[in-house]
Write a protein that holds these residues in place. Sequence first.
Motif, PDB file in Angstrom:
ATOM      1  N   GLN A  47       7.597  16.117  -3.449  1.00 14.54           N
ATOM      2  CA  GLN A  47       6.863  16.930  -4.418  1.00 14.54           C
ATOM      3  C   GLN A  47       7.422  16.758  -5.822  1.00 14.54           C
ATOM      4  N   ASN A  48       8.749  16.718  -5.929  1.00 16.96           N
ATOM      5  CA  ASN A  48       9.388  16.597  -7.247  1.00 16.96           C
ATOM      6  C   ASN A  48       9.151  15.232  -7.894  1.00 16.96           C
ATOM      7  N   ASN A  49       8.782  14.234  -7.075  1.00 11.02           N
ATOM      8  CA  ASN A  49       8.578  12.890  -7.601  1.00 11.02           C
ATOM      9  C   ASN A  49       7.111  12.448  -7.567  1.00 11.02           C
ATOM     10  N   GLY A  50       6.204  13.386  -7.413  1.00  9.98           N
ATOM     11  CA  GLY A  50       4.780  13.080  -7.451  1.00  9.98           C
ATOM     12  C   GLY A  50       4.282  12.271  -6.285  1.00  9.98           C
ATOM     13  N   ILE A  51       4.954  12.390  -5.127  1.00 11.25           N
ATOM     14  CA  ILE A  51       4.563  11.656  -3.921  1.00 11.25           C
ATOM     15  C   ILE A  51       3.772  12.590  -3.014  1.00 11.25           C
ATOM     16  N   GLU A  52       2.582  12.179  -2.634  1.00  8.16           N
ATOM     17  CA  GLU A  52       1.741  12.993  -1.758  1.00  8.16           C
ATOM     18  C   GLU A  52       2.129  12.754  -0.299  1.00  8.16           C
ATOM     19  N   THR A  53       2.493  13.819   0.400  1.00  8.95           N
ATOM     20  CA  THR A  53       2.844  13.699   1.815  1.00  8.95           C
ATOM     21  C   THR A  53       1.589  13.446   2.634  1.00  8.95           C
ATOM     22  N   LYS A  54       1.630  12.404   3.466  1.00  7.62           N
ATOM     23  CA  LYS A  54       0.507  12.063   4.328  1.00  7.62           C
ATOM     24  C   LYS A  54       0.734  12.507   5.770  1.00  7.62           C
ATOM     25  N   GLN A  55       1.967  12.431   6.240  1.00  4.97           N
ATOM     26  CA  GLN A  55       2.249  12.790   7.628  1.00  4.97           C
ATOM     27  C   GLN A  55       3.739  13.075   7.802  1.00  4.97           C
ATOM     28  N   TRP A  56       4.051  14.017   8.686  1.00  5.60           N
ATOM     29  CA  TRP A  56       5.442  14.263   9.082  1.00  5.60           C
ATOM     30  C   TRP A  56       5.522  14.272  10.608  1.00  5.60           C
ATOM     31  N   THR A  57       6.652  13.847  11.131  1.00  6.34           N
ATOM     32  CA  THR A  57       6.851  13.842  12.576  1.00  6.34           C
ATOM     33  C   THR A  57       8.261  14.336  12.905  1.00  6.34           C
ATOM     34  N   VAL A  58       8.360  14.969  14.064  1.00  4.53           N
ATOM     35  CA  VAL A  58       9.636  15.425  14.610  1.00  4.53           C
ATOM     36  C   VAL A  58       9.695  14.909  16.043  1.00  4.53           C
ATOM     37  N   CYS A 166      10.713  12.324  10.393  1.00  7.20           N
ATOM     38  CA  CYS A 166      10.144  11.243   9.601  1.00  7.20           C
ATOM     39  C   CYS A 166       9.022  11.804   8.732  1.00  7.20           C
ATOM     40  N   MET A 167       8.962  11.351   7.489  1.00  2.66           N
ATOM     41  CA  MET A 167       7.893  11.775   6.589  1.00  2.66           C
ATOM     42  C   MET A 167       7.402  10.559   5.821  1.00  2.66           C
ATOM     43  N   ASN A 168       6.089  10.388   5.753  1.00  4.08           N
ATOM     44  CA  ASN A 168       5.558   9.315   4.920  1.00  4.08           C
ATOM     45  C   ASN A 168       4.590   9.873   3.902  1.00  4.08           C
ATOM     46  N   GLY A 169       4.530   9.200   2.772  1.00  6.70           N
ATOM     47  CA  GLY A 169       3.685   9.663   1.689  1.00  6.70           C
ATOM     48  C   GLY A 169       3.199   8.507   0.850  1.00  6.70           C
ATOM     49  N   GLU A 170       2.538   8.847  -0.236  1.00  6.32           N
ATOM     50  CA  GLU A 170       1.916   7.825  -1.079  1.00  6.32           C
ATOM     51  C   GLU A 170       2.041   8.216  -2.540  1.00  6.32           C
ATOM     52  N   PHE A 171       2.398   7.218  -3.349  1.00  5.72           N
ATOM     53  CA  PHE A 171       2.479   7.394  -4.795  1.00  5.72           C
ATOM     54  C   PHE A 171       1.366   6.574  -5.415  1.00  5.72           C
ATOM     55  N   SER A 172       0.505   7.237  -6.187  1.00  2.60           N
ATOM     56  CA  SER A 172      -0.691   6.566  -6.696  1.00  2.60           C
ATOM     57  C   SER A 172      -0.501   5.926  -8.066  1.00  2.60           C
ATOM     58  N   GLY A 173       0.527   6.330  -8.811  1.00  2.00           N
ATOM     59  CA  GLY A 173       0.728   5.779 -10.142  1.00  2.00           C
ATOM     60  C   GLY A 173       1.550   4.510 -10.124  1.00  2.00           C
ATOM     61  N   ASN A 174       1.771   3.940 -11.304  1.00  2.00           N
ATOM     62  CA  ASN A 174       2.610   2.757 -11.417  1.00  2.00           C
ATOM     63  C   ASN A 174       4.080   3.188 -11.400  1.00  2.00           C
ATOM     64  N   MET A 175       4.854   2.603 -10.472  1.00  2.00           N
ATOM     65  CA  MET A 175       6.267   2.949 -10.361  1.00  2.00           C
ATOM     66  C   MET A 175       7.057   2.068 -11.328  1.00  2.00           C
ATOM     67  N   LYS A 176       7.623   2.682 -12.349  1.00  2.00           N
ATOM     68  CA  LYS A 176       8.377   1.934 -13.351  1.00  2.00           C
ATOM     69  C   LYS A 176       9.707   1.455 -12.779  1.00  2.00           C
ATOM     70  N   THR A 238       1.722   2.914  -3.681  1.00  2.00           N
ATOM     71  CA  THR A 238       2.983   2.621  -3.003  1.00  2.00           C
ATOM     72  C   THR A 238       3.189   3.631  -1.884  1.00  2.00           C
ATOM     73  N   SER A 239       3.431   3.139  -0.676  1.00  2.00           N
ATOM     74  CA  SER A 239       3.726   4.029   0.444  1.00  2.00           C
ATOM     75  C   SER A 239       5.230   4.213   0.564  1.00  2.00           C
ATOM     76  N   ILE A 240       5.638   5.433   0.874  1.00  2.00           N
ATOM     77  CA  ILE A 240       7.055   5.789   0.998  1.00  2.00           C
ATOM     78  C   ILE A 240       7.275   6.419   2.363  1.00  2.00           C
ATOM     79  N   VAL A 241       8.292   5.953   3.085  1.00  2.00           N
ATOM     80  CA  VAL A 241       8.640   6.513   4.392  1.00  2.00           C
ATOM     81  C   VAL A 241      10.116   6.865   4.389  1.00  2.00           C
ATOM     82  N   VAL A 242      10.431   8.082   4.842  1.00  2.00           N
ATOM     83  CA  VAL A 242      11.820   8.516   4.969  1.00  2.00           C
ATOM     84  C   VAL A 242      12.036   8.963   6.402  1.00  2.00           C
TER      85      VAL A 242
END
Length: 251
Positions: A47-58, A166-176, A238-242
């Motif tokens: 949330q703090n980095n403008g990444i939209e969460t798409k899915q979380w798993t436990v 596990c959490m994956n999300g998506e960033f829609s802007g240009n990552m500098k 850009t997709s992000i997975v943690v």
Amino acid sequence: MKKQAHPFIFFMALLFIMIIGTCRYSSGEAAGNESLRPLRTAAHIFQNNGIETKQWTVYTREYSRQIQNDAAFFKKLDELKRENRAFRWALEENHHMKKATGIYKHPFFQEKIQLIMTATKDKPQTYILYEAKGQHWSEKKWEEAEKAIERTSKQLFVKQPTFFTCMNGEFSGNMKGGLFHNALHLLREFQATPVESLREDSLVSLSAYTEQWENILPTNDHPMNIQLALRERLGGKTSIVVGTPIITIEY
């Protein structure tokens, strides 16, 4: 930092180790929902980095020493069905495996219980697996899901389980600064130090260690308890997975 094998192969190898039970934790007995805390941390960093969460798993699992024959398997399955009546159950069987799967679809997330017995040379190996999966993120909804996860896992497992999150999300802007620069930035948000990395044209994957939580996965050189992957997609996204302690989904 070392360049690793292809990420999908890396993922499959680690997941296989985790499922068969040779993966070792250095956390002892997790206290309460300690091993669920990384998921909330990841949500806040997204949330703090403008990444939209798409899915979380436990995910978690436990080896069952008591179930070593068909009679014990079906006795346990009957018990699971009685104690989890809201779940819809299905059974798969062949010469090498019996797998019972129960699914409960809540309004905003899903729980899955699996009882799996596989044939081996010495004796059958039986595991109870549990997974919870949700779309997007809401603090209020997560509090409800967390209560359900704790309630179900307390009923399923003999010991306090350690969860893989596990959490994956998506960033829609240009990552500098490029993928690697942004991956390092996100790791700093987790107060994590990289221990291994993979860098390709459209993919960066980092394994790291943070003192924020106790669960760790020993490696040959350094302990680790978090993996982070960034991949460039079509359309400038850009997709992000943690994952903690490892990523348990394909990226």
